[in-house]
Scaffold this active site. Sequence first.
Site, PDB file in Angstrom:
ATOM      1  CG  MET A  90     -36.813 -50.920  45.072  1.00 13.04           C
ATOM      2  SD  MET A  90     -38.539 -50.933  45.613  1.00 13.04           S
ATOM      3  CE  MET A  90     -39.239 -49.456  45.038  1.00 13.04           C
ATOM      4  N   PRO A  91     -33.611 -52.223  43.905  1.00 15.31           N
ATOM      5  CG  PRO A  91     -31.360 -52.436  44.457  1.00 15.31           C
ATOM      6  CD  PRO A  91     -32.519 -51.507  44.556  1.00 15.31           C
ATOM      7  CB  ILE A  92     -37.091 -56.534  43.826  1.00 15.04           C
ATOM      8  CG1 ILE A  92     -37.736 -55.153  43.902  1.00 15.04           C
ATOM      9  CG2 ILE A  92     -37.985 -57.597  44.458  1.00 15.04           C
ATOM     10  CD1 ILE A  92     -39.001 -55.019  43.078  1.00 15.04           C
TER      11      ILE A  92
END
Length: 61
Positions: free
Chosen positions: A1-3
């Site tokens: 999950m890119p943040i």
Amino acid sequence: MPIINVQLIEGRPPEKIGEVIENITNTVSETLDAPKENIRVIVTEIPKTHWGKEGKPVSER
């Protein structure tokens, strides 16, 4: 999950912040082949008194 964390000097209208979030989400989704629902964008607005440039707060410029 890119943040993705984005820091901006405060003062932009909410619509512009929304555009930044949307554009970053789209770019990251396309670049990483990641579903948009897995991408998180955090926008932090920094007061002009807390952001320095050339040795002075931006609020004094």
